[in-house]
Design an enzyme around this catalytic site. Structure first.
Site, PDB file in Angstrom:
ATOM      1  N   HIS A  74       0.804  -1.112  -0.065  1.00  0.00           N
ATOM      2  CA  HIS A  74       0.072  -0.054  -0.114  1.00  0.00           C
ATOM      3  C   HIS A  74       1.035   1.245  -0.068  1.00  0.00           C
ATOM      4  O   HIS A  74       1.770   1.352   0.593  1.00  0.00           O
ATOM      5  CB  HIS A  74      -0.820   0.013   1.441  1.00  0.00           C
ATOM      6  N   SER A  75       0.486   2.059  -0.958  1.00  0.00           N
ATOM      7  CA  SER A  75       1.154   3.464  -0.850  1.00  0.00           C
ATOM      8  C   SER A  75       2.730   3.148  -1.225  1.00  0.00           C
ATOM      9  O   SER A  75       3.120   2.464  -1.938  1.00  0.00           O
ATOM     10  CB  SER A  75       0.857   4.580   0.486  1.00  0.00           C
TER      11      SER A  75
END
Length: 230
Positions: A74-75
């Site tokens: 994520h990210s």
């Protein structure tokens, strides 16, 4: 049963997956969501570069003898996942990038959001402070307060290291973006590049912190990725 290895983003720790983990476990899956060095409960651990994170996750995979993994980032976790996927492709079933920064081979994470002209990058040893989250959209007041209490500064050094990886992934990949991510996030650069290259991706109706604000959606997309043929 599938084994998932979930890699968090900047300023966060393994705790950012806490609402997704029980959903995967309830479906009979095995889940690992460690905090990287310099993050979460390991915020005081020194980080000298991207290799520190990749090495520790590769060691976890080896020590736990994990195989047929679904690896998700994520990210900023997308940067780590891109490097780790190149290191241990034989251990992976699928890679999922969730609203992630995914540099091209030879690029650094900072290259996805270049500094404005005349603005110098901070020193390598910098710890970048976290900005307090602001509630709005799918981020309610209670979750924003809970999130803000757990954010920690993130080491800048890994963002300065170029990705030394093959030109293409050796395993199947799924890209997912969040519809309500604010402008200027590195994930937007990733998405624009996929558009230019004609690479398909999914979009979910959620903000950038979807693992906390839309955990059921995130768990479902992870399980769907696991079910896709190699």
């Amino acid at each position: 049963m599938t084994t998932f290895l979930l890699v968090h983003g900047a300023f966060r720790g393994g705790w950012s997956w806490r609402r997704v983990r029980p959903l995967l476990a309830a479906a009979g899956h095995d889940v690992y969501a460690p905090s990287l060095a310099g993050a979460g409960e390991r915020a005081s651990t020194e980080v000298t570069g991207l290799a520190d994170w990749v090495d520790e996750l590769a060691a976890l995979i080896e020590l736990e003898d994990l195989d047929e993994l679904v690896l998700a980032g994520h990210s900023q976790g997308g940067v780590v996942v891109r490097a780790l996927a190149d290191r241990v492709p034989e251990r992976l079933r699928h890679v999922v990038y969730l609203d992630a920064a995914v540099p091209d081979p030879g690029e650094r994470a900072v290259d996805l959001t270049p500094a404005p002209p005349g603005v110098s990058l901070p020193p390598r040893e910098t710890l970048v402070p976290a900005r307090p989250p602001v509630s709005g959209g799918d981020l309610d007041d209670a979750t924003a307060a809970w999130l803000g209490a757990r954010l920690t500064p993130t080491p800048f050094a890994p963002s300065l290291d170029p990705l030394r990886v093959a030109d293409a992934h050796a395993v199947p990949v799924t890209y997912v973006f969040c519809a309500a991510t604010p402008a200027g996030y590195p994930a937007q650069t990733t998405r624009e590049r996929l558009d230019a290259r004609g690479v398909a991706y999914d979009v979910i109706e959620a903000g950038h912190d979807a693992p906390l604000t839309a955990p059921d959606v995130v768990a479902d997309l992870l399980m769907r990725a696991a079910a896709r043929p190699a």
